[in-house]
Design an enzyme around this catalytic site. Structure first.
Site, PDB file in Angstrom:
ATOM      1  N   SER A   1      -4.534  -0.366  -2.294  1.00  0.00           N
ATOM      2  CA  SER A   1      -5.631   1.045  -2.251  1.00  0.00           C
ATOM      3  C   SER A   1      -5.064   1.804  -3.387  1.00  0.00           C
ATOM      4  O   SER A   1      -5.888   2.536  -3.964  1.00  0.00           O
ATOM      5  CB  SER A   1      -5.740   1.379  -0.829  1.00  0.00           C
ATOM      6  OG  SER A   1      -4.306   2.100  -0.604  1.00  0.00           O
TER       7      SER A   1
ATOM      8  N   LEU B   1      12.415  -5.252  -3.559  1.00  0.00           N
ATOM      9  CA  LEU B   1      13.276  -4.434  -4.421  1.00  0.00           C
ATOM     10  C   LEU B   1      13.600  -4.817  -5.764  1.00  0.00           C
ATOM     11  O   LEU B   1      13.465  -5.922  -5.798  1.00  0.00           O
ATOM     12  CB  LEU B   1      14.391  -3.958  -3.688  1.00  0.00           C
ATOM     13  CG  LEU B   1      14.629  -2.867  -2.587  1.00  0.00           C
ATOM     14  CD1 LEU B   1      16.201  -2.902  -2.164  1.00  0.00           C
ATOM     15  CD2 LEU B   1      14.452  -1.749  -3.112  1.00  0.00           C
TER      16      LEU B   1
ATOM     17  N   HIS C   1       6.310   6.746  -2.458  1.00  0.00           N
ATOM     18  CA  HIS C   1       6.875   6.561  -1.040  1.00  0.00           C
ATOM     19  C   HIS C   1       5.949   7.540  -0.387  1.00  0.00           C
ATOM     20  O   HIS C   1       5.908   8.518  -0.391  1.00  0.00           O
ATOM     21  CB  HIS C   1       8.167   6.571  -1.207  1.00  0.00           C
ATOM     22  CG  HIS C   1       8.808   6.479   0.191  1.00  0.00           C
ATOM     23  ND1 HIS C   1       9.082   5.116   0.789  1.00  0.00           N
ATOM     24  CD2 HIS C   1       9.254   7.357   1.325  1.00  0.00           C
ATOM     25  CE1 HIS C   1       9.643   5.157   1.933  1.00  0.00           C
ATOM     26  NE2 HIS C   1       9.624   6.547   2.233  1.00  0.00           N
TER      27      HIS C   1
HETATM   28  C1  GRF Z   1       1.508   2.924   0.625  1.00  0.00           C
HETATM   29  O1  GRF Z   1       1.562   3.568   1.545  1.00  0.00           O
HETATM   30  C2  GRF Z   1       2.845   3.280  -0.740  1.00  0.00           C
HETATM   31  O2  GRF Z   1       2.828   4.767  -0.426  1.00  0.00           O
HETATM   32  C3  GRF Z   1       3.635   2.261  -0.234  1.00  0.00           C
HETATM   33  O3  GRF Z   1       3.293   1.087  -0.037  1.00  0.00           O
HETATM   34  C4  GRF Z   1       1.848   1.486   0.648  1.00  0.00           C
HETATM   35  C5  GRF Z   1       0.862   0.511  -0.401  1.00  0.00           C
HETATM   36  O4  GRF Z   1      -0.618   0.678  -0.155  1.00  0.00           O
HETATM   37  N1  GRF Z   1       4.880   2.236  -1.107  1.00  0.00           N
HETATM   38  P1  GRF Z   1      -1.454   0.169  -0.876  1.00  0.00           P
HETATM   39  O5  GRF Z   1      -1.261  -1.383  -1.229  1.00  0.00           O
HETATM   40  O6  GRF Z   1      -1.498   0.701  -2.170  1.00  0.00           O
HETATM   41  O7  GRF Z   1      -2.885   0.155   0.025  1.00  0.00           O
END
Ligand code: GRF
Length: 205
Positions: free
Chosen positions: A14, A93, A111
């Site tokens: 997303s 990672l 994050h």
């Molecule tokens: C998000 O909540 C981001 O903060 C974290 O992983 C999730 C990814 O969501 N690092 P998406 O795949 O972008 O919907």
């Protein structure tokens, strides 16, 4: 300058979609050169195909070690001439020294918490279970640490009225989508100076 970026994503994508939409709307002066994913099943792949973004699948099982996998990722970043590497829900990672050194202060991650609170997985559930009234998001440079690279941007989100971790995640995610595109856009209009942990934005004249 339209900044060439590579997006690394493993899941629903997303944030990746939000970045593509912001670019289309003229709000983010970037061009997504490639989507790199470790997951053949990632919804992010469908999003890439719908937006004519090349996809590179780099699966963990194809490499003897994580370092070797990251060597391949570095080769792809070089090949697609990415100037900024955007982690958007990338599940692994980064472990490769060559990759981290070559792209030092050019790899960013988002994050879903105000670091250093609630690092690692399930940050939104961690915040909810802790009873935090405020959480948020952090966009930071990626280094050898887990979610502890120098901080570029943070935004607080009031989660006091949330009844479960999913509500926390939804509130924060909405803010992530805007913030990530804005921060990527800022790279096209200036530089970030990193001194130790402190990051300062230097806009182009
Ligand atoms: C998000 O909540 C981001 O903060 C974290 O992983 C999730 C990814 O969501 N690092 P998406 O795949 O972008 O919907």
């Amino acid at each position: 300058m339209r900044i060439p970026i590579a997006v690394l994503a493993s899941g629903r994508g997303s944030n990746f979609l939000a970045i593509l939409k912001a670019i289309k709307a003229g709000k983010c002066d970037a061009e997504v050169k490639v989507l790199i994913t470790n997951n053949y099943d990632a919804a992010a792949i469908t999003i890439a195909r719908e937006h004519n973004v090349p996809v590179e699948l780099v699966e963990r099982k194809g490499f003897k070690s994580r370092e070797e996998l990251d060597v391949r990722i570095k080769e792809l970043l070089d090949q697609y001439r990415a100037e900024l590497v955007v982690l958007a829900g990338y599940a692994l990672l980064l472990k490769g020294k060559a990759l981290l050194d070559a792209y030092r202060n050019r790899i960013i991650n988002i994050h879903p918490a105000i670091l250093p609170a609630f690092p690692g997985v399930d940050a939104q559930k961690q915040a909810f279970d802790y009873g935090a009234k405020v959480s948020g998001l952090t966009i930071h440079f990626v280094d050898e640490s887990l979610d502890a690279g120098p901080i570029i941007y943070q935004e607080a989100v009031d989660i006091g009225a949330c009844r479960d971790p999913d509500e926390v995640a939804a509130l924060i995610l909405k803010r992530e989508h805007e913030a990530y595109a804005k921060v990527i856009h800022s790279f096209s209009k200036g530089k970030y100076a990193v001194e130790g942990r402190r990051v300062t934005y230097l806009p182009d004249k």
